[in-house]
Scaffold this motif. Structure first.
Motif, PDB file in Angstrom:
ATOM      1  N   CYS A   1       0.850  -1.218   0.000  1.00 15.01           N
ATOM      2  CA  CYS A   1       0.000   0.000   0.000  1.00 15.01           C
ATOM      3  C   CYS A   1       0.874   1.252   0.000  1.00 15.01           C
ATOM      4  O   CYS A   1       0.597   2.222  -0.724  1.00 15.01           O
ATOM      5  N   GLU A   2       1.914   1.228   0.800  1.00 10.31           N
ATOM      6  CA  GLU A   2       2.787   2.413   0.854  1.00 10.31           C
ATOM      7  C   GLU A   2       3.516   2.622  -0.470  1.00 10.31           C
ATOM      8  O   GLU A   2       3.637   3.745  -0.944  1.00 10.31           O
TER       9      GLU A   2
ATOM     10  N   ASP B   1      -0.322   7.308   2.249  1.00  9.70           N
ATOM     11  CA  ASP B   1       0.482   8.128   3.169  1.00  9.70           C
ATOM     12  C   ASP B   1       0.725   7.421   4.495  1.00  9.70           C
ATOM     13  O   ASP B   1       1.524   7.883   5.304  1.00  9.70           O
ATOM     14  N   GLY B   2       0.004   6.343   4.711  1.00 12.21           N
ATOM     15  CA  GLY B   2       0.194   5.632   5.970  1.00 12.21           C
ATOM     16  C   GLY B   2      -0.748   4.448   6.066  1.00 12.21           C
ATOM     17  O   GLY B   2      -1.508   4.152   5.133  1.00 12.21           O
ATOM     18  N   ILE B   3      -0.661   3.762   7.199  1.00 10.78           N
ATOM     19  CA  ILE B   3      -1.378   2.509   7.401  1.00 10.78           C
ATOM     20  C   ILE B   3      -2.168   2.580   8.708  1.00 10.78           C
ATOM     21  O   ILE B   3      -1.687   3.123   9.708  1.00 10.78           O
TER      22      ILE B   3
ATOM     23  N   VAL C   1       6.406   0.038   8.832  1.00  9.64           N
ATOM     24  CA  VAL C   1       5.658   1.109   8.141  1.00  9.64           C
ATOM     25  C   VAL C   1       6.518   2.369   8.123  1.00  9.64           C
ATOM     26  O   VAL C   1       7.033   2.802   9.148  1.00  9.64           O
ATOM     27  N   ARG C   2       6.686   2.931   6.952  1.00 10.87           N
ATOM     28  CA  ARG C   2       7.566   4.100   6.815  1.00 10.87           C
ATOM     29  C   ARG C   2       6.787   5.404   6.920  1.00 10.87           C
ATOM     30  O   ARG C   2       7.324   6.421   7.324  1.00 10.87           O
ATOM     31  N   GLY C   3       5.518   5.380   6.517  1.00 10.93           N
ATOM     32  CA  GLY C   3       4.693   6.592   6.593  1.00 10.93           C
ATOM     33  C   GLY C   3       4.033   6.669   7.969  1.00 10.93           C
ATOM     34  O   GLY C   3       4.572   6.203   8.962  1.00 10.93           O
TER      35      GLY C   3
END
Ligand code: PXP
Length: 309
Positions: free
Chosen positions: A98-99, A104-106, A129-131
């Protein structure tokens, strides 16, 4: 008559005429109104009084325009995995996909009964998760402790009933003031920067949310999404708009979610102001089953952000 050729200096009269024509074209472009955009009360849209059209589309840099963040809820991936008690599909891998596709996030919801997301998922999501990471939770003690341990960027407090299929409505902030007065400061103490309460667009609930110390609200868009006529949906959109206005006035950051999809999002966006972020799960996962995760997420990004471009 003297003919003007490329490379030659333009006669001043000709230059003036060209400039006038360009100006007239620009004015015609600006005056072309778009009623469905203009009807909304969105203060994010900068207007020129005589032009009747949001100037956003004319701004040269997109960064000058507030854009709604899209956070994708991956609970349904875990539901599918757990249905066969398998290791796949892995919600952690889905979050990464998704990212990569532009989210922009999860978002995930660690339920008290662990029916979809598990503690293993939470720990891995927190690491990978990076966002922006949004941890949805009830005020139950053990889940609050886990949330404090992983310290997500955002914690969204939601009501939870074991017998419900999905979250069915907003949190009753008024009735839960005492418990929230314990949980909200605890989350900030654990370095969670944004604490959000999932609420219906009801003035008393929004007021109580602001008093609770939370710095965000997520407006429950379920009634809007489930409205069965256009008139009813518009009415719900206006309720959400009033709720968003009240939350913004109270100094709260406005998020929204539940039942938003590719079709209903444009009306929501055109009617409801101040929405900094939306949380969308089911519609994206349902489309992903047919077309794949990346195209489904990209389509939703285009739906949420494309119209602001
Ligand atoms: N926001 C909250 C608080 C939710 O509980 C949910 C459902 O898990 C969502 C957003 C996303 O709703 P949907 O899956 O219908 O997009």
């Amino acid at each position: 008559m003297t003919r003007w050729c490329a490379g030659q200096k333009r006669p001043p009269a000709f230059t003036r005429l060209l400039r006038l024509l360009r100006l007239l074209r620009l004015l015609r472009l600006l005056r072309r109104t778009s009623p469905e955009v203009c009807d909304g009360e969105d203060k994010n849209k900068i207007r020129l009084p005589v032009l009747k059209r949001p100037i956003n589309a004319l701004l040269p840099f997109r960064s000058a325009v507030p854009v709604t963040n899209l956070l994708i809820n991956i609970d349904h991936v875990a539901t599918l995995r757990n249905a066969r008690q398998e290791a796949v599909p892995d919600p952690v891998a889905a979050a990464a996909r998704c990212e990569q596709a532009g989210a922009d996030g999860i978002v995930f919801h660690l339920r008290e009964d662990r029916r979809h997301i598990t503690e293993r998922d939470v720990r891995l999501l927190a690491e990978t998760v990076r966002g922006k990471l949004d941890f949805e939770l009830s005020t139950e003690a053990e889940v609050v402790s886990i949330c404090c341990d992983v310290s997500p960027d955002l914690a969204t407090l939601v009501p939870e009933r074991r017998e419900e299929v999905t979250t069915e409505g907003g949190l009753d902030v008024v009735a839960n003031r005492a418990r929230l007065a314990e949980v909200v400061p605890r989350l900030y103490d654990a370095d969670v920067e944004q604490v959000s309460l999932f609420v219906d667009p009801v003035p008393a609930q929004i007021e109580a949310a602001a008093e609770s110390g939370a710095n965000c609200v997520e407006l429950h868009t379920g009634d809007f999404a489930e409205a069965d006529t256009d008139a009813a949906r518009r009415e719900e959109a206006h309720r959400l708009a009033a709720g968003a206005e009240a939350a913004h006035e109270a100094g709260l950051r406005v998020h929204a979610g539940h039942g938003l999809d590719y079709n209903n999002f444009p009306l929501f966006q055109d009617t409801v102001p101040h929405v900094a972020e939306v949380s969308i799960g089911f519609a994206v996962m349902a489309r992903a089953m047919l077309v794949g995760m990346s195209p489904a997420v990209r389509d939703m990004c285009a739906t949420v952000k494309g119209r602001r471009a």
